[in-house]
Design an enzyme around this catalytic site. Structure first.
Site, short mmCIF file in Angstrom:
data_model
loop_
_atom_site.label_atom_id
_atom_site.label_comp_id
_atom_site.label_asym_id
_atom_site.label_seq_id
_atom_site.Cartn_x
_atom_site.Cartn_y
_atom_site.Cartn_z
N ASP A 56 0.85 -1.19 0.00
CA ASP A 56 0.00 0.00 0.00
C ASP A 56 0.89 1.24 0.00
O ASP A 56 1.57 1.53 0.98
CB ASP A 56 -0.90 0.02 1.23
CG ASP A 56 -1.82 1.23 1.23
OD1 ASP A 56 -2.75 1.27 0.40
OD2 ASP A 56 -1.59 2.15 2.04
N TYR A 61 3.29 9.50 0.11
CA TYR A 61 4.25 8.75 0.91
C TYR A 61 5.66 8.76 0.33
O TYR A 61 6.63 8.43 1.02
CB TYR A 61 3.84 7.27 1.04
CG TYR A 61 2.50 6.99 1.65
CD1 TYR A 61 1.79 7.96 2.35
CD2 TYR A 61 1.93 5.73 1.53
CE1 TYR A 61 0.55 7.67 2.90
CE2 TYR A 61 0.71 5.43 2.08
CZ TYR A 61 0.01 6.41 2.75
OH TYR A 61 -1.21 6.11 3.29
N SER A 148 -10.39 6.74 -0.53
CA SER A 148 -9.86 6.64 0.83
C SER A 148 -10.34 7.82 1.64
O SER A 148 -10.42 8.95 1.13
CB SER A 148 -8.33 6.62 0.79
OG SER A 148 -7.78 6.50 2.08
N GLN A 181 -10.66 2.81 1.75
CA GLN A 181 -9.63 2.67 2.78
C GLN A 181 -9.84 3.72 3.87
O GLN A 181 -10.05 4.90 3.56
CB GLN A 181 -8.25 2.83 2.15
CG GLN A 181 -7.10 2.58 3.10
CD GLN A 181 -5.74 2.75 2.44
OE1 GLN A 181 -4.95 3.59 2.86
NE2 GLN A 181 -5.46 1.97 1.41
N SER A 251 5.81 -1.54 9.15
CA SER A 251 6.97 -1.61 10.02
C SER A 251 8.23 -1.71 9.18
O SER A 251 8.19 -2.21 8.05
CB SER A 251 6.88 -2.82 10.96
OG SER A 251 8.03 -2.88 11.80
N ARG A 256 9.03 -7.48 13.49
CA ARG A 256 7.63 -7.04 13.52
C ARG A 256 6.95 -7.33 12.18
O ARG A 256 5.76 -7.66 12.15
CB ARG A 256 7.55 -5.56 13.85
CG ARG A 256 7.90 -5.25 15.30
CD ARG A 256 7.88 -3.77 15.58
NE ARG A 256 8.27 -3.48 16.95
CZ ARG A 256 8.55 -2.27 17.41
NH1 ARG A 256 8.48 -1.22 16.59
NH2 ARG A 256 8.91 -2.10 18.67
#
Length: 295
Positions: A56, A61, A148, A181, A251, A256
């Site tokens: 995603d 981002y 979203s 989303q 992460s 994790r």
């Protein structure tokens, strides 16, 4: 509920399938882009090694390139990895440019899922974005489209616009609202939005499914973690999966990344799920769902 595994998928209205667990790729906090990019690629490659097949990302981002590089580094066939990205407050022309930029950044021939990242900008901006995504889908640059952070009022507007576009372009030529989303966890369950999506066949994705790690010490979470010998994160991811959501944990820590995928060997009971039902409204980030239509 049906038995789920890391390889399970849901069928979308577009006809394509989406893996039930995704890997979030939100921007690294480092100010040095090179370091942040290298860490993101490494995290993505490790996620693929652990069995994740769903990234995603988003234009905001700055993580699209890392997704494409990780796929190529993994040696996996392109068709085995599902890639999502998003455009924010763009409108028609900017969305067309964003799609081209996403293809260039990722180095991929198509994007599996393209979302409008938020409802801001007003009706004409949202409609322009949708129309551009529909065109990209017809051109094979994007396979499925969605939204979203939309509230029910934004979702209703989208359906109305699809109907309007079908009047112009013909039945079935205005795209399908395949995925929505939202920030989703027991303390922000958005029941009205989830109900709307179920009614209309929209797959629900959950970002911040771990509530940014702020709730692991909650008594109910700790009790369930102890009961099943799992972490608080694993309990919350299991809650999300059993709600029928597609959680998107993020992460950069290998251990994790691995443990967040290790959530298919136990199942919460109805009583367990009831323990995680809270009458609360606690976003960990923003909440554009409450934005008015004209904003």
């Amino acid at each position: 509920m049906a038995q789920l595994s890391l390889s399970s998928k849901y069928k979308m209205l577009s006809g394509y399938e989406i893996p039930v667990l995704g890997f979030g790729t939100a921007a690294s906090p480092e100010k040095n882009f090179t370091i942040g990019h290298e860490k993101s690629v490494a995290a993505n490659v490790h996620a693929l090694k652990c069995g994740y097949r769903h990234f995603d990302s988003a234009r905001l981002y700055n993580s699209e390139r890392a997704c494409g590089e990780a796929i190529r580094a993994s040696g996996l066939p392109r068709g085995e990895v599902f890639v999502t990205t998003k455009v924010f407050e763009a409108g028609y022309e900017k969305t067309k440019q964003a799609v081209e930029a996403s293809l260039q950044e990722t180095g991929l021939e198509y994007i599996d899922l393209y979302l409008n990242h938020g409802p801001y900008g007003g009706p004409e901006v949202r409609k322009g974005t949708w129309r551009a995504l529909v065109e990209a889908q017809k051109e094979g640059k994007v396979r499925s489209i969605g939204v979203s952070n939309y509230g029910v009022h934004h979702l209703e507007e989208t359906l109305a616009y699809i109907e309007e576009l079908e009047g112009e372009l013909g039945k079935g030529n205005a795209g399908e609202l395949s995925v929505g989303q939202w920030e989703l966890h027991p303390w922000l369950a958005h029941p009205d939005i989830v109900e709307w999506c179920r009614k209309h066949g929209v797959v629900v994705e959950a970002y911040c499914p771990l509530a940014k790690g702020q709730r692991f010490e909650e008594p109910a979470v700790k009790a369930l973690a102890d009961k099943y010998g799992k972490s608080g994160a694993q309990v919350l991811l299991r809650w999300s999966l059993q709600k029928g959501f597609v959680p998107l944990p993020k992460s950069e820590t290998p251990a994790r990344i691995e443990s967040n995928a290790d959530v298919f060997d136990f199942e919460l009971t109805e009583e367990d799920m009831a323990l995680l039902e809270f009458d609360s409204y606690a976003p960990t980030t923003w909440d554009p769902t409450v934005s008015p239509l004209d904003n």
